[in-house]
Design a protein around this motif. Structure first.
Motif, PDB file in Angstrom:
ATOM      1  N   GLN A 197       0.866  -1.186   0.000  1.00 56.83           N
ATOM      2  CA  GLN A 197       0.000   0.000   0.000  1.00 56.83           C
ATOM      3  C   GLN A 197       0.902   1.236   0.000  1.00 56.83           C
ATOM      4  O   GLN A 197       1.188   1.790  -1.041  1.00 56.83           O
ATOM      5  CB  GLN A 197      -0.959  -0.041   1.185  1.00 56.83           C
ATOM      6  N   CYS A 198       1.452   1.634   1.152  1.00 55.82           N
ATOM      7  CA  CYS A 198       2.338   2.812   1.119  1.00 55.82           C
ATOM      8  C   CYS A 198       3.682   2.476   0.475  1.00 55.82           C
ATOM      9  O   CYS A 198       4.372   3.340  -0.033  1.00 55.82           O
ATOM     10  CB  CYS A 198       2.548   3.383   2.514  1.00 55.82           C
ATOM     11  N   GLY A 199       4.080   1.218   0.530  1.00 55.63           N
ATOM     12  CA  GLY A 199       5.323   0.797  -0.116  1.00 55.63           C
ATOM     13  C   GLY A 199       6.575   0.949   0.729  1.00 55.63           C
ATOM     14  O   GLY A 199       7.668   0.583   0.285  1.00 55.63           O
TER      15      GLY A 199
ATOM     16  N   CYS B 163       7.640  -0.578   3.397  1.00 54.50           N
ATOM     17  CA  CYS B 163       8.268  -1.842   3.789  1.00 54.50           C
ATOM     18  C   CYS B 163       8.713  -2.675   2.593  1.00 54.50           C
ATOM     19  O   CYS B 163       9.423  -3.674   2.750  1.00 54.50           O
ATOM     20  CB  CYS B 163       7.287  -2.682   4.609  1.00 54.50           C
TER      21      CYS B 163
ATOM     22  N   CYS C 210       5.008  -4.803   8.270  1.00 55.02           N
ATOM     23  CA  CYS C 210       4.204  -3.970   7.373  1.00 55.02           C
ATOM     24  C   CYS C 210       3.049  -3.419   8.185  1.00 55.02           C
ATOM     25  O   CYS C 210       2.313  -4.177   8.804  1.00 55.02           O
ATOM     26  CB  CYS C 210       3.671  -4.799   6.204  1.00 55.02           C
ATOM     27  N   ARG C 211       2.890  -2.106   8.125  1.00 52.93           N
ATOM     28  CA  ARG C 211       1.813  -1.523   8.939  1.00 52.93           C
ATOM     29  C   ARG C 211       0.544  -1.331   8.124  1.00 52.93           C
ATOM     30  O   ARG C 211      -0.463  -0.864   8.638  1.00 52.93           O
ATOM     31  CB  ARG C 211       2.262  -0.191   9.543  1.00 52.93           C
ATOM     32  N   CYS C 212       0.588  -1.657   6.827  1.00 53.81           N
ATOM     33  CA  CYS C 212      -0.568  -1.364   5.972  1.00 53.81           C
ATOM     34  C   CYS C 212      -1.372  -2.581   5.545  1.00 53.81           C
ATOM     35  O   CYS C 212      -2.594  -2.519   5.512  1.00 53.81           O
ATOM     36  CB  CYS C 212      -0.126  -0.669   4.683  1.00 53.81           C
ATOM     37  N   THR C 213      -0.706  -3.631   5.096  1.00 52.23           N
ATOM     38  CA  THR C 213      -1.395  -4.618   4.262  1.00 52.23           C
ATOM     39  C   THR C 213      -2.091  -5.738   5.019  1.00 52.23           C
ATOM     40  O   THR C 213      -2.904  -6.448   4.427  1.00 52.23           O
ATOM     41  CB  THR C 213      -0.404  -5.297   3.304  1.00 52.23           C
TER      42      THR C 213
END
Ligand code: FES
Ligand code: FES
Length: 161
Positions: free
Chosen positions: A100-102, A104, A136-139
């Motif tokens: 998502q944000c990329g 990581c 990863c804090r997003c996926t």
């Protein structure tokens, strides 16, 4: 403090830099060698955003002194794609929406690269275990696992051709 000469192979090409003996590999990669794909995501050696491959092992380059890379073979995300195009892992992350944000992603890719080198046909559990040092804090990780599975299948199919 006297600077030291450091030579190593970066993404297949020899490099030579002057480094402070206390400098970390991640800083030399990013600031002296312009390889800004490897990220710094923490101060605690936990996130894995800085992961690179050194002499056939995943290392968190924020925990490696640059001088420890003397004579080493270092691969960063910048060296992952080949002449034929993106690495199957990079393709997998695109196809399976593994980011998502990329932030990581470079570390995930490099860790997954070593994981598949060591175990070309990992189970889901082995993928999750292999990536446990990368946060990863997003996926929610599900699509990252699918991306690695995509790459493993693609590599196996290419080898069977
Ligand atoms: Fe977080 Fe290296 S920057 S582990
Ligand atoms: Fe945002 Fe992993 S995609 S931290």
């Amino acid at each position: 403090m006297a600077k030291q000469h450091l030579t190593f192979t970066l993404n297949g090409s020899p490099v030579e830099v002057l480094v402070d003996p206390r400098e970390l590999l991640i800083h030399v990669l990013r600031e002296q060698l312009g390889q800004t794909g490897s990220h710094i995501g923490c101060d605690t050696s936990h996130c894995g955003a800085c992961t690179v491959d050194m002499n056939g092992q995943s290392v968190k380059s924020c925990t490696v002194l640059a001088v420890q890379a003397e004579g080493a073979r270092v691969l960063t995300v910048e060296g992952l794609a080949g002449p034929a195009g993106l690495h199957p892992l990079q393709e997998g992350f695109m196809q399976e929406h593994g980011l998502q944000c990329g932030y990581c992603t470079p570390g995930m890719l490099m860790r997954a690269y070593r994981l598949l080198q060591d175990n070309p046909n990992p189970t889901e559990e082995q993928i999750r275990g292999g990536l446990a040092g990368n946060i990863c804090r997003c996926t929610g990780y599900q699509n990252i696992v699918k991306a690695v599975q995509y790459a493993a299948k693609k590599i196996a199919a290419a080898q069977g051709e």
